[in-house]
Design a protein around this motif. Structure first.
Motif, PDB file in Angstrom:
ATOM      1  N   PRO A   1      -1.848   3.939  -5.600  1.00 44.60           N
ATOM      2  CA  PRO A   1      -1.171   3.098  -4.616  1.00 44.60           C
ATOM      3  C   PRO A   1      -2.008   1.908  -4.149  1.00 44.60           C
ATOM      4  O   PRO A   1      -1.465   0.893  -3.749  1.00 44.60           O
ATOM      5  N   VAL A   2      -3.345   2.066  -4.147  1.00 42.01           N
ATOM      6  CA  VAL A   2      -4.166   0.936  -3.709  1.00 42.01           C
ATOM      7  C   VAL A   2      -4.880   0.281  -4.887  1.00 42.01           C
ATOM      8  O   VAL A   2      -5.799  -0.501  -4.699  1.00 42.01           O
TER       9      VAL A   2
ATOM     10  N   ASP B   1      -4.938  -2.266  -8.000  1.00 37.33           N
ATOM     11  CA  ASP B   1      -4.219  -3.473  -8.415  1.00 37.33           C
ATOM     12  C   ASP B   1      -3.678  -3.388  -9.828  1.00 37.33           C
ATOM     13  O   ASP B   1      -2.840  -4.190 -10.220  1.00 37.33           O
TER      14      ASP B   1
ATOM     15  N   ARG C   1      -6.248 -10.290  -5.678  1.00 35.24           N
ATOM     16  CA  ARG C   1      -6.341  -9.218  -4.706  1.00 35.24           C
ATOM     17  C   ARG C   1      -6.074  -9.694  -3.278  1.00 35.24           C
ATOM     18  O   ARG C   1      -5.500  -8.974  -2.476  1.00 35.24           O
ATOM     19  N   HIS C   2      -6.495 -10.916  -2.975  1.00 37.03           N
ATOM     20  CA  HIS C   2      -6.325 -11.415  -1.604  1.00 37.03           C
ATOM     21  C   HIS C   2      -4.868 -11.691  -1.268  1.00 37.03           C
ATOM     22  O   HIS C   2      -4.505 -11.811  -0.110  1.00 37.03           O
ATOM     23  N   ASP C   3      -4.067 -11.887  -2.288  1.00 39.31           N
ATOM     24  CA  ASP C   3      -2.666 -12.231  -2.044  1.00 39.31           C
ATOM     25  C   ASP C   3      -1.832 -11.415  -3.029  1.00 39.31           C
ATOM     26  O   ASP C   3      -1.078 -11.951  -3.814  1.00 39.31           O
ATOM     27  N   TYR C   4      -2.006 -10.107  -2.939  1.00 34.69           N
ATOM     28  CA  TYR C   4      -1.551  -9.242  -4.019  1.00 34.69           C
ATOM     29  C   TYR C   4      -0.051  -8.971  -3.958  1.00 34.69           C
ATOM     30  O   TYR C   4       0.557  -8.890  -2.891  1.00 34.69           O
ATOM     31  N   VAL C   5       0.515  -8.834  -5.111  1.00 36.53           N
ATOM     32  CA  VAL C   5       1.892  -8.390  -5.221  1.00 36.53           C
ATOM     33  C   VAL C   5       2.001  -7.620  -6.540  1.00 36.53           C
ATOM     34  O   VAL C   5       1.270  -7.906  -7.488  1.00 36.53           O
ATOM     35  N   ARG C   6       2.832  -6.593  -6.567  1.00 44.23           N
ATOM     36  CA  ARG C   6       2.955  -5.826  -7.806  1.00 44.23           C
ATOM     37  C   ARG C   6       3.570  -6.687  -8.902  1.00 44.23           C
ATOM     38  O   ARG C   6       4.421  -7.549  -8.626  1.00 44.23           O
TER      39      ARG C   6
ATOM     40  N   TRP D   1       5.768  -6.155 -11.033  1.00 46.70           N
ATOM     41  CA  TRP D   1       7.222  -6.140 -11.263  1.00 46.70           C
ATOM     42  C   TRP D   1       7.931  -7.098 -10.311  1.00 46.70           C
ATOM     43  O   TRP D   1       9.094  -7.411 -10.501  1.00 46.70           O
ATOM     44  N   ASP D   2       7.253  -7.547  -9.270  1.00 42.83           N
ATOM     45  CA  ASP D   2       7.857  -8.508  -8.351  1.00 42.83           C
ATOM     46  C   ASP D   2       7.503  -9.950  -8.696  1.00 42.83           C
ATOM     47  O   ASP D   2       7.963 -10.871  -8.021  1.00 42.83           O
TER      48      ASP D   2
ATOM     49  N   LEU E   1       7.569 -15.246  -3.884  1.00 43.57           N
ATOM     50  CA  LEU E   1       7.930 -15.871  -2.609  1.00 43.57           C
ATOM     51  C   LEU E   1       7.484 -17.328  -2.552  1.00 43.57           C
ATOM     52  O   LEU E   1       6.993 -17.802  -1.537  1.00 43.57           O
TER      53      LEU E   1
ATOM     54  N   ARG F   1       0.417 -16.780  -7.587  1.00 51.54           N
ATOM     55  CA  ARG F   1      -0.504 -15.694  -7.253  1.00 51.54           C
ATOM     56  C   ARG F   1      -1.609 -15.507  -8.286  1.00 51.54           C
ATOM     57  O   ARG F   1      -2.709 -15.114  -7.957  1.00 51.54           O
TER      58      ARG F   1
ATOM     59  N   GLU G   1      15.622 -13.770   2.867  1.00 46.30           N
ATOM     60  CA  GLU G   1      16.155 -13.442   1.557  1.00 46.30           C
ATOM     61  C   GLU G   1      16.739 -12.028   1.543  1.00 46.30           C
ATOM     62  O   GLU G   1      17.734 -11.752   0.890  1.00 46.30           O
ATOM     63  N   ALA G   2      16.094 -11.142   2.307  1.00 41.59           N
ATOM     64  CA  ALA G   2      16.554  -9.760   2.325  1.00 41.59           C
ATOM     65  C   ALA G   2      17.982  -9.646   2.835  1.00 41.59           C
ATOM     66  O   ALA G   2      18.694  -8.716   2.514  1.00 41.59           O
TER      67      ALA G   2
END
Lengths: 765, 176
Positions: A107-108, A110, A215-220, A222-223, A246, A250, A595-596
């Motif tokens: 989970p943590v 990258d 890492r500083h602006d991380y997103v998985r 798949w996104d 967004l 990244r 957006e949500a």
């Protein structure tokens, strides 16, 4: 004849020389054979024991046996099986052994979501480990601002060491410890020195090495929005995959292009992208320092252009279409246009283009006699990487340079002053270093060699065997494109028009004539004659700060375009994302839905240069003529449009032939007593890359590099356009009598590499 | 025999009916509180670990698994390298309370608790931000702390101090 072997009864085609795993992966059958230590570019090792297959002997005497697919050469009519219980058991048990000490920190981590270990574990069906004892832990090392290490996750596949030591031939990373305490890293904490260190992130099949900038602006993953792009930081034009989310960029990852960058990317290409998100990046049009609306700035600019006293300046930093758009507008207005900022740079570009077809990096890696002129690693690191691959195959390397660079330490180094470089290049045809080779290749950093040196290189090439090739590199993505539509002497004509007050307004595209571009010293002396300067750019350069009108443009991953690389390969890149407002809080956003909630975001990003130029042409009632000219030029240069996913289109030789008659400015004579200037660069240095904080934090100190036998604390250099005082940095690698300064220094002085310079030394107190 | 069995079955049915006489199973909600089953899937919340730190590590598995795509978050990093959600947003006008996010959550951070009746005047008010989602308790799992089990080091927890971990390896040792 088609070669096939059989895997679980299915035909798998292969090329002789391939191993079974390689062929299976190529055929898309890697779902059946899990693997770790094998990497297409690093080869087989047989260390992880994961890629087991069962081989059936053709005779009935020998029972079937289990063997490693990565070490089994593919041969005709081989009968292999994986869908059998004992093979499955082997796969599952090996992965359980590899996972024994693997921490449960996905989970943590990258790497999660793009993790080879995750994929393989799920694929083999291992889910519950039988070992319940305590797990091994390691202390992490601080490997600098680019790569993050979490050593607990290691499965000891040795891919990192094989990449760093064997492929990239770096020396500050290795394997330490014994038995099950093996650890991969540096001898002590500190930034990795190799210009290719970022590839550890991609090579590592688990999360031991992850991207520290991401890492500083991380997103998985798949996104992430991803798409095909081309690296804008040097003339090699490596293929990249930017990832955005967004509305912000990244990360950059490598996109495999066998002809150019293969599986790897240099650190400049990977970590220079934060110029896109830099706080200093202009996003709103500025008029006299005040932020204005698009219409206001366009109206003001159109009225300036209508006066008919404007000059146009393109840039090798901008893409082909934008430059052509500017050229077409200048053409419609019958205004002077230049693509580069000085006649020297113009001659340089023309001489680069006059060279016959340059070898692709894939071909460089196959060469057996290589001559490198200048510090190739710091201009185009991936070209240096290709030379290293050739060295692994036993190529003979000769380096002609004014300092003992890292590449020079790997081959035969000839210390030469820049002026001697040209003579040496002229005599290379009879030199023993190129004799007896099957495929000789000469690679030059264009700026160190200069136009006359490049001319000498071309003449040398004519005397060499017909298969000898040469390539010249710059750290601009599109110098070769910018030079195509530049008529002879156009820079001189533009500067002349300014001197004679025929024009009093300059419209620049991505250029930095008052900052660090070649010939900036001359432009600074001309600047008082300017009544206004308009700049279309994406970085906050010296010129952007002093420009009267600043028009922001979309960054490269935000738009489509074409770059022409050092081989004359036209490559297309496509827009990957739209820069948008990142809605962090719906309350802040006011009435609009996030957006949500199904709301749309407002694009905030500036439009590409072509949009601005098109609007300008519209306001000047020239749109039709402008579009027609633009289409004509574009069709002339690339009749077939390259596909962003494809290998690009090579420019025809007939267009290159035009430059063979271009005039060569004579190099300035230097006597042995005079100090000579050479250019100092480092692998992460480039106009856009300088805006990337993490990468830039590794930049060496600014100063004047000389051989340590000069006992001085500082020195003042005197050039035709100004003086420059810099601290002296003693550098044992330098040749005596040579001073190396950065490009800004050259711009300040109004000098070029290889020029003699007057120095006044200040003694140490 | 058969007649007797029929009568007894009739009697049992009648008894079940008669037993309910005088009872009311209708609850006068909302005046009376409901006694919800413990696995009731109500509004998701973000919980904290027993030490009081937020449990969410922004792994984005909940947003990946969410069938209605109503979860949106952005990861942030604390100075001690601990991950946390910089923003965490659930759009309850889309949420179908399926509980997949709770199932996917590896740190037991997101939990579906018992709130189920909430109405708003505007759609936009259904978008809950992190401040509205994060509660000051551990929810259904009072003892679990992800960072005690994961191998990463944090401020106040060095390598090897987690549950079931050996002391860090001395890589410079060459003893057998």
């Amino acid at each position: 004849m088609k070669h096939v072997f059989f895997l679980d009864g299915q035909e798998i085609p292969f090329i002789p020389g391939q191993n079974v795993l390689e062929a299976a992966i190529a055929a898309g059958k890697d779902q059946q054979i899990p693997y770790f230590c094998f990497h297409p570019a690093l080869g087989s090792l047989g260390a992880c024991r994961q890629c087991a297959v069962k081989i059936y002997a053709h005779d009935s005497k020998h029972p079937p046996r289990i063997t490693m697919a990565c070490l089994l050469p593919a041969s005709d009519a081989l009968q292999l099986a994986t869908l059998e219980d004992d093979v499955h058991t082997e796969h599952r048990e090996i992965i359980e052994l590899l996972m024994t000490n693997h921490p449960l920190d996905c989970p943590v981590c990258d790497e999660g979501g793009q993790c080879h270990l995750q994929d393989m574990t799920v694929q083999t069906g291992h889910s519950v480990r039988h070992y319940s004892g305590p797990k091994r832990t390691y202390r992490n090392q601080d490997l600098g601002p680019l790569v993050y290490q979490e050593m607990n996750r290691c499965i000891t596949c040795y891919r990192c060491v094989r990449f760093y030591q064997d492929a990239a031939q770096g020396e500050d990373f290795g394997v330490f410890g014994s038995r099950n305490r093996v650890s991969f890293g540096r001898l002590e904490d500190g930034p990795l020195e190799s210009p290719f260190s970022g590839n550890l992130v991609e090579v590592c099949p688990t999360g031991v090495f992850t991207d520290k900038v991401f890492r500083h602006d991380y997103v998985r993953v798949w996104d992430l929005q991803q798409g095909p792009s081309v690296c804008p930081h040097c003339a090699v034009g490596c293929n990249t995959t930017p990832g955005a989310r967004l509305g912000t960029l990244r990360r950059i990852r490598n996109r495999i292009r066998p002809e150019i960058n293969g599986h790897f990317l240099c650190d400049r290409g990977r970590y220079a992208f934060p110029y896109v998100t830099a706080n200093s990046r202009p996003l709103q049009p500025r008029l006299m320092g005040e932020t204005t609306r698009q219409d206001a700035v366009l109206r003001q600019l159109a009225s300036r252009l209508e006066e008919g006293r404007s000059g146009f300046l393109g840039s090798p930093r901008e893409d082909l279409q934008s430059n052509l758009g500017l050229f077409a507008l200048a053409d419609c207005l019958h205004a002077p246009f230049a693509a580069v900022t000085s006649s020297w740079a113009e001659a340089l570009a023309q001489q680069c283009l006059a060279l016959p077809q340059a070898p692709s990096l894939q071909e460089v890696a196959a060469a057996d006699r290589i001559v490198v002129i200048g510090d190739l690693d710091s201009i185009a690191p991936m070209a240096g990487f290709a030379v290293r691959q050739a060295l692994r195959q036993g190529a003979a390397l000769t380096v002609l340079a004014s300092s003992r660079t890292e590449l020079a330490q790997k081959g035969d180094y000839r210390p030469l002053r820049p002026s001697a470089l040209r003579d040496q290049v002229a005599q290379l045809a009879d030199d023993p270093c190129l004799q007896g080779g099957r495929f000789p290749v000469l690679l030059a950093t264009a700026e160190t060699l200069g136009p006359s040196g490049l001319y000498a290189l071309r003449k040398t090439l004519e005397k060499l065997p017909a298969n000898a090739r040469a390539g010249a590199f710059v750290n601009r993505p599109n110098l070769f494109g910018a030079a195509y539509f530049a008529a002879d002497g156009h820079t001189e004509r533009l500067q002349q028009a300014l001197r004679q007050r025929k024009i009093n307004h300059l419209l620049c595209l991505g250029a930095d004539p008052l900052g660090e571009d070649w010939g900036a010293g001359t432009w600074r002396t001309l600047a008082p004659g300017l009544d206004g300067l308009t700049l279309l750019d994406m970085v906050d350069s010296e010129t952007a700060r002093s420009a009267e009108t600043l028009i922001p443009v979309a960054a490269f991953p935000e738009r489509a375009g074409l770059f022409v690389n050092y081989e004359g390969r036209i490559q297309a890149f496509s827009p990957v994302y739209r820069r948008e407002a990142q809605v962090l809080h719906s309350a802040v956003h006011g009435s609009g839905f996030p957006e949500a909630a199904g709301g749309v975001k407002h694009p905030l990003g500036p439009p590409p240069p072509l949009f601005w130029l098109g609007r300008l042409a519209e306001m000047l009632h020239l749109h039709e003529a402008w579009q027609k000219r633009l289409d004509f030029y574009l069709h002339f240069l690339c009749p077939e449009r390259p596909d962003p996913e494809g290998p690009g289109v090579l420019l025809p030789d007939t267009i290159r032939a035009r430059f063979e008659i271009a005039a060569v400015p004579a190099a300035r004579a230097v006597t042995p007593e005079q100090w000579e200037l050479d250019i100092f660069r480092w692998y992460g240095g480039e106009t856009l890359a300088d805006m990337a904080d993490e990468l830039h934090s590794l930049a060496p100190a600014r100063g004047l590099r000389v051989h340590p036998n000069v006992q001085a604390a500082a020195a003042t250099l005197h050039g035709p356009c100004g003086e420059l005082r810099l601290p002296v940095i003693a550098c044992a690698e330098m040749v005596q009598g040579v001073i190396a300064i950065d490009q800004e220094g050259f711009a300040e002085l109004g000098l070029y590499p290889g020029d003699p310079v007057e120095v006044s030394w200040e003694q140490r107190q | 025999m058969r007649v007797w069995r029929n009568i007894s079955e009739l009697g049992a049915g009648l008894w079940t009916t008669l037993r309910q006489l005088g009872r009311t199973s209708t609850v006068s909600y909302p005046e009376e509180p409901l006694n919800l089953p413990p696995r009731w899937r109500g509004r998701p919340v973000l919980t904290r670990d027993p030490d009081g730190d937020e449990r969410c590590v922004a792994c984005q598995l909940c947003s990946a698994v969410c069938p209605t795509r109503c979860i949106e978050l952005q990861a942030g990093e604390r100075p001690d390298t601990r991950r946390y959600p910089l923003t965490f947003r659930i759009n309850f006008s889309r949420c179908i309370f399926c509980g997949l996010c709770e199932e996917a959550c590896p740190t037991l951070a997101i939990q579906l608790l018992d709130e189920f009746a909430f109405s708003k005047e505007h759609h936009a008010d259904f978008i809950y931000e992190k401040e509205a989602l994060l509660i000051d308790g551990t929810g259904k799992h009072p003892h679990y702390n992800f960072y005690r089990h994961s191998g990463v080091a944090l401020q106040g927890k060095d390598k090897g101090e987690g549950i079931n971990e050996k002391a860090p390896v001395n890589v410079r040792s060459n003893l057998p």
